[in-house]
Enzyme design. Structure first.
Site, PDB file in Angstrom:
ATOM      1  N   HIS A  48     -38.821 -16.167  30.279  1.00  0.00           N
ATOM      2  CA  HIS A  48     -37.840 -16.255  29.187  1.00  0.00           C
ATOM      3  C   HIS A  48     -37.664 -14.911  28.484  1.00  0.00           C
ATOM      4  CE1 HIS A  48     -41.144 -17.322  26.202  1.00  0.00           C
ATOM      5  NE2 HIS A  48     -40.349 -16.670  25.383  1.00  0.00           N
ATOM      6  N   ASP A 108     -43.687 -19.615  33.578  1.00  0.00           N
ATOM      7  CA  ASP A 108     -42.888 -18.725  32.732  1.00  0.00           C
ATOM      8  C   ASP A 108     -43.317 -17.255  32.880  1.00  0.00           C
ATOM      9  OD1 ASP A 108     -41.222 -17.676  30.822  1.00  0.00           O
ATOM     10  OD2 ASP A 108     -41.720 -19.147  29.275  1.00  0.00           O
ATOM     11  N   SER A 167     -44.921 -13.935  23.068  1.00  0.00           N
ATOM     12  CA  SER A 167     -44.539 -14.344  24.408  1.00  0.00           C
ATOM     13  C   SER A 167     -44.715 -13.175  25.353  1.00  0.00           C
ATOM     14  CB  SER A 167     -43.090 -14.810  24.433  1.00  0.00           C
ATOM     15  OG  SER A 167     -43.040 -16.154  24.091  1.00  0.00           O
TER      16      SER A 167
END
Ligand code: ARG
Ligand code: ASP
Length: 684
Positions: A84, A205, A620
């Site tokens: 992402h 991810d 992230s």
């Protein structure tokens, strides 16, 4: 009596162990935490984590793009981050013929690595406490100027503890960054928005890039002459996996927490701001989802927009529920009462809490207006294009065809006027309903009256505007366009919003100035508390252990998910759960090779795991590091019930979610067929 002492002892122990996992620490001060970390299983020393004299783990970590983290995994500039985080870059390189978002991409050699225009990574060279220098009269500008030496250097001074301390950060920014590989979205975004913020989770991810440099290892614009960057340090990778209770450390760039704010701020977030934003986004998401469900092309066109709107929307819901469950505002009020009692005979602090209360009262209306405007009017896509044209024009830019192209590409990308119009109708109505009259432009009120209601006003606006339908437009056509007129009505509001454009309400200067004293006072008063500065996109260390949690009464969530969970969710009919056929085949044949592990007596593949590290947005892509300093996963999310951790971290429930590095390696090898990359990695 003995019973009371015992009770207290137990309470104190729970309190201190609980405190131990909370916090995002400045790496240069990690020596103050290293004892606790070592007790939990960390084997390295403080200067292995951070040093500005020798190579340390910090040299293997980078800020990826504007708001994510990444980490080096080879001596030749190979890096890992989230899917992402790479999403926009992968999308940029994609076309109908080469849909890397859907199909994934794997370079089969260095020559096939794809340069991403505009993508940069920043590596921290050093950080320095410059509080004393500033107090001695040096200006921030001159400190920054002196620090900026060398190609691609970026320096900034960031305030900690609401201005009680100032740190200089010096980075090297590299802008030749190339895509090496990404799994298909059916792996990298598996579960989509449905599973977002949710455990059990099965998202692969991750994505891979490589940084290039000139012959001297320095930043250089893209060129085929550039060679892979040689980091001072990179992470060895553990293929041994994680067990419950193992030490974990997260090294990354969290963006925004507010752990010290007073009850007024918590109440604003939980009771005013979040409910307003959630309600408005629910309307927008419903409109978009409805259109998406009717047409495949629309579903694709609005996928990223939907994901963006939904991400924060879902987080705020969890955050408000969490704050309510914890009773954060009430706890804070009680804390402030105790503080005020202590401060009563200290002249410099006696009126502090009252002053803060008054400052909030004064600032909240302006901050609310900004947030409401952003969620309503600024949620109209073509309005943003119009407002941008207005801003260009008032800066003296000529509104040439080329300029218009730039704006159209940015604001009207994957655009559907029908969706936007429906959103506009609802958002303008909500704006009028929720905004105090004095902030509603009179022109808007008059126009709506003139057309006999919001609906026909909007109908007319979209029928008359040429911004969507005609290109290029003359400057005159633009300036007379009704959508541009509409945008000009909000210019005063947009200007006012700038006064409130800070990371959060508590950072608005009229409030923040009180926090400087409050933080100072808290440190004098609350001696037991372990203080760490709020997240502000600077490099931090968080540590904790691998662990599950009790999600609801009698319902324990274990720390690891596996391929079997993916298979249980697999459904070709549901977009978010439609996995690649090769994954089905591998599972059917149990053909896991070196990547298989045993769970409950069966062979499977590990996918994601939980730990109790204190993380936030911006973390992230952060490396998840074991006790030996090896990479065991990539952080990408938190559980839904954790999301209040930006305001109150509850160690019994707050968990960060990471993709297991073994799943990453499995996907590179078996889905991407790119195991040649392992040759430059250090697999342990
Ligand atoms: N919730 C994660 C973070 O805040 C991941 C977001 C991306 N994924 C998505 N389905 N929107 O940013
Ligand atoms: N998903 C977040 C990010 O993109 C991480 C988090 O909020 O936990 O940084």
């Amino acid at each position: 009596m003995i019973k009371r002492i015992l009770l207290c002892a137990i309470a104190c122990i729970t309190f201190t162990t609980a405190m131990a996992d909370e916090g995002m620490w400045l790496p240069s001060l990690i020596k103050e935490r290293i004892k606790v970390m070592r007790k939990k299983g960390f084997r390295l020393k403080a200067d292995d984590v951070y040093s500005d004299r020798k190579a340390s783990l910090k040299d293997a970590v980078m800020q990826f793009g504007g708001g994510c983290t990444g980490e080096f995994v080879s001596a030749e500039g190979l890096l890992l981050t989230n899917h992402h985080c790479g999403y926009a870059s992968i999308q940029k390189l994609s076309s109908v013929e080469h849909d890397y978002l859907t199909d994934g991409y794997w370079a089969k050699s260095r020559a096939e690595e794809l340069h991403v225009p505009g993508l940069t990574i920043s590596i921290l060279e050093r950080m320095e406490d410059v509080t004393d220098r500033i107090a001695a009269g040096e200006s921030k500008e001159s400190i920054i100027e002196q620090a900026k030496q060398g190609k691609g250097c970026r320096a900034s001074i960031e305030s900690m503890y609401y201005g009680n301390q100032h740190y200089l950060f010096v980075y090297r920014v590299y802008n030749d960054v190339r895509l090496v590989g990404a799994p298909p979205s059916s792996i990298g975004k598996f579960g989509g928005d449905t599973d977002n913020w949710i455990w059990p989770r099965h998202t692969g991810d991750f994505s891979m890039f490589r940084v290039y440099a000139d012959a001297n290892n320095e930043p250089a614009d893209y060129s085929t002459d550039n060679i892979p960057y040689r980091p001072k340090r990179y992470f060895p990778i553990s293929t041994k996996g994680v067990e419950e209770g193992d030490f974990t450390m997260i090294y990354g760039f969290p963006g925004n927490t507010q752990e010290y704010v007073t009850a007024d701020a918590v109440e604003y977030v939980a009771e005013i701001s979040n409910p307003m934003k959630i309600a408005l986004r629910t309307i927008r998401l419903d409109i978009i989802s409805e259109a998406q469900s009717k047409d495949v092309a629309t579903r694709i066109a609005y996928a990223a927009k939907h994901a963006n709107i939904a991400n924060a929307w879902k987080k705020w819901e969890g955050e408000s529920l969490g704050l309510e469950r914890l009773g954060t505002a009430d706890k804070k009020r009680a804390y402030e009462k105790n503080f005020a009692a202590w401060a009563a005979d200290k002249p410099q602090y006696t009126t502090l809490i009252d002053s803060m209360h008054a400052a909030y009262k004064k600032a909240i209306p302006g901050y609310f207006a900004r947030e409401l405007f952003n969620e309503t009017i600024a949620g109209i896509e073509v309005y943003n294009f119009a407002a941008w044209l207005v801003a260009q024009h008032s800066k003296g830019e000529k509104l040439t065809a080329d300029v218009q192209v730039i704006g159209r590409q940015y604001y009207l990308k994957d655009y559907r006027a029908q969706i936007d119009k429906t959103i506009a109708t609802h958002m303008i109505a909500e704006f009028i309903k929720r905004m105090p009259v004095e902030n509603i432009p009179q022109e808007l009120t008059a126009a709506i009256e003139n057309y006999g209601g919001v609906e026909s006003f909007v109908e007319n606006l979209y029928n008359q505007t040429q911004l969507i339908t005609k290109y290029p437009l003359t400057t005159e056509e633009i300036l007379n366009d009704p959508m541009v007129q509409f945008a000009t009505w909000f210019v005063p509001q947009v200007n006012k919003n700038r006064e409130y454009a800070y990371r959060n309400l508590s950072n608005v200067p009229t409030i923040e100035k009180w926090y400087k004293e409050y933080m100072q006072a808290l440190r004098e008063w609350d001696k037991e508390r372990a203080f760490y500065p709020d997240a502000n996109f600077t490099l931090r260390v968080a540590y904790g252990t691998i662990c599950g949690y009790e999600n609801a009464d009698g319902e324990y969530h274990t720390h690891l998910t596996t391929l079997d969970g993916i298979m249980a969710k697999d459904n070709p009919e549901i977009y978010d759960y439609n996995i690649p056929q090769v994954l089905r085949d591998i599972h059917a044949e149990k053909d896991y090779g070196r990547w298989g592990i045993e769970k409950n007596g069966k062979q499977t593949i590990p996918v994601c795991f939980l730990a109790n590290n204190h993380t936030s947005g911006g973390n992230s892509g952060s490396p998840v590091i074991n006790g030996k300093g090896e990479l065991v996963g990539i952080n990408f999310d938190r559980t839904w019930r954790s999301t209040m951790s930006d305001i109150e971290f509850d160690p019994s429930i707050c968990r960060n979610i990471s993709v297991d590095i073994r799943y990453v390696l499995f996907v590179i090898d078996r889905i991407g067929d790119a195991s040649y990359l392992f040759n430059e990695m250090d697999l342990k």
